[in-house]
Scaffold this active site. Structure first.
Site, PDB file in Angstrom:
ATOM      1  N   CYS A  34       0.828  -1.214   0.000  1.00 54.35           N
ATOM      2  CA  CYS A  34       0.000   0.000   0.000  1.00 54.35           C
ATOM      3  C   CYS A  34       0.856   1.255   0.000  1.00 54.35           C
ATOM      4  CB  CYS A  34      -0.860   0.069   1.252  1.00 54.35           C
ATOM      5  SG  CYS A  34      -1.990  -1.284   1.443  1.00 54.35           S
ATOM      6  N   ARG A  37     -11.881   1.511  -6.780  1.00 59.11           N
ATOM      7  CA  ARG A  37     -11.452   1.083  -5.446  1.00 59.11           C
ATOM      8  C   ARG A  37     -10.845   2.269  -4.678  1.00 59.11           C
ATOM      9  NH1 ARG A  37      -7.699  -1.386  -2.222  1.00 59.11           N
ATOM     10  NH2 ARG A  37      -8.553  -3.146  -1.100  1.00 59.11           N
TER      11      ARG A  37
END
Ligand code: XMP
Length: 491
Positions: A319, A418
């Protein structure tokens, strides 16, 4: 407002992560054999509280089948078309069950080509197909053993010339014992259920009757549990809506899959989806008490099918959301916060701690902070069962692991919602290699032992007990001391 879990990590403002805390040892008044790792998600039971992430380098059908067989759950990703999602959920649902309903049994016509039968068996990952005529009457069975040896025969042969015509079967309503007896005596693997008119009513397979996987996560009919990631956007076209309805017939749990679910558009889209579909829903990800409070008390979800919240933002190994946007809620912090809101407003909801797990010892910490289940991509990306090839770099076997917000994943076009819709330039994840680590069972066994041993040291017999154990913040010097140190050589 209670702050039970947040108090455990001693601070509301400190954004603590796994390495910041340790569980304090507790009194163990039970034997290791009595440790119970099972957990629930709504009405579903898991012998192992472990989920694999909905990512395209982690969970497709093979991972989903194996996670469920070993007692956890693999959440199928959404970086693909609804057609592909339908194919994946079908394969997972057909993988293991006591009785496969007639309508779901793979069949082929007697005049079909051998190549088609071979393709179907490979595609559905099954070892045989029932041969039925236009009226659905059974006229034979064609198995992998019936595939002719020569390529020429595979190309030009017709199923009826190679199939076994004398099909051993059982009548509808036969018991598990009846089926086991017939299968044993005939030394067959598959037992079709055929009524007195010769119509195909279902199929029983030996591997599902004699479970080699006693921990498998199954639904009421004995099918493996199936979870699927979904965008919170309601699909525009009627064709997509029809496909989604079909997918709904197979899936047990939809996982709304966005980086930050605390957004009005995502919430309204999800409410519409929940009304349109019939399966259960887990919503996420979120990272704070306030987000959970809002979702539980203010949003108009279909209450009985809203079964869980998934938490953690920006602390996954791939991430970069926090780096790129300055916003984040690492998994341990998010777990403690959301666990408090669940305790205050709806204790029936399940909390899934998602991302950031590096070592087996991180699992007990997540449960101590209030999680019911944990989810990881990183720990499973390097396994045999994850999608993708095994590559070799500098003599080491590796597999690709990529964030769903990485440039590589986003170019597919399916996953852009997303993150922030309309944002095109900013990636929120990276793509890289992880070491190849063998099969998923090996990884799960290590995680299971780390969790069980942690629970034993903490004096907690179950996941529910684990939520009561105390956590403490470790100083930076303490962190250094809890890892290997002062040795010759590099770790
Ligand atoms: P681990 O630590 O197991 O984390 O690699 C997996 C979880 O991270 C989330 N995820 C992402 N988060 N950018 C993000 O900020 C991304 O590109 C990305 N891809 C996945 C997801 O929740 C997953 O389960």
């Amino acid at each position: 407002m209670s702050d039970y879990y947040r108090k455990k990590i001693h601070s509301d403002d400190l954004i603590a992560t796994f390495d910041d805390v340790l569980i304090l040892p507790g009194f163990t008044n039970f034997s290791p054999i009595d440790v119970d790792l099972s957990s629930t998600l709504g009405k579903y039971h898991f012998k192992l509280p472990i989920l694999s992430s909905a990512m395209d380098t982690v969970t497709e059908e093979n991972m989903a089948i194996n996670m469920a067989l070993h007692g956890g759950l693999g959440v199928l990703h959404r970086n693909c078309s609804f057609e592909r999602q339908l194919e994946m959920v079908r394969i997972v649902k057909r993988a293991r069950s006591f009785v496969i309903d007639g309508e779901h049994v793979a069949t082929i016509g007697p005049n079909a080509q051998i190549s088609k039968a071979k393709f179907m068996m490979e595609n559905y990952n099954i070892s045989g197909i029932l041969v039925t005529n236009e009226e659905n009457r059974v006229c034979g069975i064609f198995t992998k053993r019936d595939i002719p040896f020569f390529e020429h025969d595979i190309k030009n042969g017709i199923v009826k010339d190679y199939m076994t015509k004398d099909v051993i079967s059982i009548k509808p309503g036969g018991t598990r014992e009846d089926a086991l007896k017939i299968l044993y005596e005939s030394r067959k693997e598959k037992l079709p259920i055929i009524d007195e008119k010769g119509m195909l009513k279902g199929l029983i397979t030996k591997k599902d009757l004699a479970p080699e996987f006693p921990f498998a996560s199954k639904d009421d009919q004995g099918h493996l549990l199936c979870g699927l990631a979904l965008s919170p956007r309601f699909p525009d076209s009627s064709q997509s809506q029809a496909l989604l309805k079909e997918i709904d017939d197979y899936v047990d749990i939809f996982f709304i899959d966005v980086a930050d679910f605390y957004k009005i558009d995502d919430i309204t889209g999800t409410i519409k989806l929940m009304k349109f579909l019939e399966s259960d829903f887990v919503l996420g990800n979120i990272g704070t008490y306030q987000a959970a409070e809002y979702l539980i008390t203010k949003a108009d979800f279909v209450e009985e099918r809203f079964i869980g919240l998934k938490v953690g933002m920006g602390s996954g190994s791939i991430c970069t959301t926090s780096l790129q946007t300055g916003v984040g809620a690492p998994t341990l912090f998010a777990t403690a916060h959301v666990a408090d809101a669940i305790k205050d407003y709806n204790p029936k909801l399940t909390l899934i701690a998602d991302g950031g797990f590096k070592n087996p010892g991180d699992l007990p910490k997540a449960f101590a902070a209030g999680a019911d289940l944990m989810m990881s991509g990183h720990l499973f990306a390097g396994t045999e069962e994850s999608p993708g090839f095994i590559d070799t770099i500098a003599g080491r076997k590796v597999k690709v692991y990529r964030g769903m917000g990485s440039k590589e994943a986003r170019t597919s076009g399916y996953i852009s919602d997303r993150y922030v819709e309309g944002s095109k330039m900013l990636t929120e994840g990276v793509s890289n290699y992880v070491p190849y680590v063998g099969d998923v069972l090996g990884v799960l066994s290590t995680l299971k032992e780390g969790l069980a041993n942690g629970m034993i040291y903490a004096g907690a017999k179950s996941i529910a007990d684990m939520k009561k154990v105390p956590l403490g913040i470790v100083s930076v010097v303490g962190q250094r001391e809890t890892a290997p140190h002062d040795l010759i050589g590099k770790f």
